[in-house]
Scaffold this motif. Structure first.
Motif, mmCIF file in Angstrom:
data_model
loop_
_atom_site.group_PDB
_atom_site.id
_atom_site.type_symbol
_atom_site.label_atom_id
_atom_site.label_comp_id
_atom_site.label_asym_id
_atom_site.label_seq_id
_atom_site.Cartn_x
_atom_site.Cartn_y
_atom_site.Cartn_z
ATOM 1 N N ALA A 1 3.603 0.378 0.538
ATOM 2 C CA ALA A 1 4.595 0.666 0.222
ATOM 3 C C ALA A 1 4.700 1.122 -1.410
ATOM 4 C CB ALA A 1 5.552 -0.820 0.450
ATOM 5 N N ALA A 2 3.802 0.452 -2.049
ATOM 6 C CA ALA A 2 4.177 0.585 -3.447
ATOM 7 C C ALA A 2 3.859 2.193 -3.777
ATOM 8 C CB ALA A 2 2.875 -0.078 -4.433
ATOM 9 N N LEU A 3 3.147 2.948 -2.863
ATOM 10 C CA LEU A 3 2.718 4.507 -3.169
ATOM 11 C C LEU A 3 3.574 5.283 -2.101
ATOM 12 C CD1 LEU A 3 0.065 2.928 -4.482
ATOM 13 C CD2 LEU A 3 -0.950 4.829 -3.804
ATOM 14 N N GLY A 4 4.742 4.584 -1.473
ATOM 15 C CA GLY A 4 5.434 5.235 -0.578
ATOM 16 C C GLY A 4 4.901 6.201 0.507
ATOM 17 N N LEU A 5 3.647 5.466 1.007
ATOM 18 C CA LEU A 5 3.066 5.968 2.273
ATOM 19 C C LEU A 5 3.558 5.858 3.519
ATOM 20 C CD1 LEU A 5 -0.607 5.542 0.693
ATOM 21 C CD2 LEU A 5 0.254 7.891 0.823
ATOM 22 N N ASP A 6 3.346 6.763 4.356
ATOM 23 C CA ASP A 6 3.784 6.404 5.892
ATOM 24 C C ASP A 6 2.770 5.641 6.242
ATOM 25 O OD1 ASP A 6 6.692 7.759 6.300
ATOM 26 O OD2 ASP A 6 5.205 9.754 5.744
ATOM 27 N N TYR A 7 1.603 6.055 6.103
ATOM 28 C CA TYR A 7 0.616 5.472 6.840
ATOM 29 C C TYR A 7 -0.548 5.528 5.619
ATOM 30 C CZ TYR A 7 -2.299 9.557 7.602
ATOM 31 O OH TYR A 7 -3.005 10.865 7.322
ATOM 32 N N ALA A 8 -1.668 4.377 5.586
ATOM 33 C CA ALA A 8 -2.511 4.461 4.628
ATOM 34 C C ALA A 8 -3.946 3.521 5.083
ATOM 35 C CB ALA A 8 -2.002 3.754 3.342
ATOM 36 N N GLY A 9 -4.816 3.866 4.533
ATOM 37 C CA GLY A 9 -5.955 3.077 4.845
ATOM 38 C C GLY A 9 -6.365 2.247 3.535
#
Length: 311
Positions: free
Chosen positions: A238-246
């Motif tokens: 959430a801090a980077l505004g990503l829909d999905y992340a590893g």
């Protein structure tokens, strides 16, 4: 959008077909702006006057500063035209820049190792000397890099001083992250996949060396997702505004089974999941497609598509 087709794109296209959608592979390097041909001002192979309903960013080829700027510009333009981009250019820019990633994690109060970013070689050398004198090691990483390539340690390494390498191979920029030593032998870190605000799968990456990337020979092992790790990974995404992340995490201090005390060392906005898929029965491509269709496009999911994917 991908610069290479293969295992990941095949999985995504299959998941889209199971949900009544068509997936096409387009290389951002083949796209451009053309204000004379179409109302939208973009040139995207295979689309003409139309635009895709949505875009999944699977890979962006490296290149010159100008080339990468153009490719990200296409993604920015698609967002401005109302096309959902998953993950969008703003989020990708944050996650590929390790300095910005560390800054945003720190700003959000998320546990992450101390880090320094500077163009000054003398300043970087002073940081290495100061940390080394305190008995600590630092990891020098390419500011834009992945898969564990180009990592080296400086400062106090294995009981001896290690000098800072030349910065020319690193684009004359030093990204220095305080080294998190493994607490077990062999050592490991966690990779947690977050999709649509949920931690959906995890693994341990185990290696006899200090680098735990699968591309560098680490072994994948299935892992549960302790609540403490899930919360940390979700907040980092959430801090980077990503829909999905590893999200890559390292134990800090005592290696606790509940994950308490872990720190986020990397956030991957164009995350590969082949290694993770080998450790779980969860259909990762299906989860990504479902999140895109439901949350970003507002398309209700057909029950038979879900069952077919699960099977």
């Amino acid at each position: 959008m991908t610069d290479e087709t293969g295992w990941h794109t095949t999985r995504l296209k299959r998941a889209l077909r199971a949900r009544g959608c068509e997936g096409r592979c387009v290389d951002l390097a083949d796209c451009g702006f053309d204000l004379t041909r179409h109302w939208h001002g973009l040139s995207i192979p295979g689309y003409g006057r139309e635009l895709p309903d949505a875009v999944i960013v699977r890979g962006i080829a490296g290149g010159s500063f100008e080339q990468v700027t153009l490719r990200l510009g296409i993604l920015h333009a698609l967002r401005e035209l109302g096309v959902p981009v998953y993950n969008d250019a703003r989020a990708i820019e944050r996650s590929v820049d390790k300095g910005m990633t560390s800054f945003l994690l720190h700003r959000a109060g998320i546990a992450t190792p101390a880090a320094w970013v500077t163009e000054s070689a003398p300043h970087a050398q002073r940081i290495v000397m100061r940390e080394g004198a305190a008995g600590r090691a630092l990891v020098l990483k390419p500011l834009f890099g992945s898969q564990g390539k180009g990592l080296t340690r400086a400062g106090h390494v294995d009981g001896a001083p290690a000098a800072l390498p030349r910065l020319a191979p690193y684009g004359h920029v030093a990204y220095l992250q305080r080294f998190q030593a493994a607490r077990t032998a062999p050592g490991f870190d966690w990779r947690i996949l977050v999709v649509g605000g949920r931690a959906v799968a995890a693994m341990r990456r185990i290696s006899a060396g200090w680098i735990h990337n699968v591309a560098q020979g680490a072994r994948c092992e299935a892992a549960d997702i302790p609540p403490a790790l899930a919360d940390l990974a979700i907040r980092a995404t959430a801090a980077l505004g990503l829909d999905y992340a590893g999200i890559d995490l390292m134990p800090a201090g005592e290696d606790r089974a509940d994950g308490a005390g872990a720190v986020v060392i990397e956030v991957n906005g164009v995350a590969a999941w082949r290694g993770l898929q080998s450790t779980t029965e969860v259909d990762i491509a299906g989860l990504l497609v479902d999140d895109l269709l439901q949350r970003r496009l507002g398309i209700p999911l057909l029950a038979d598509a879900v069952q077919g994917s699960a099977a």
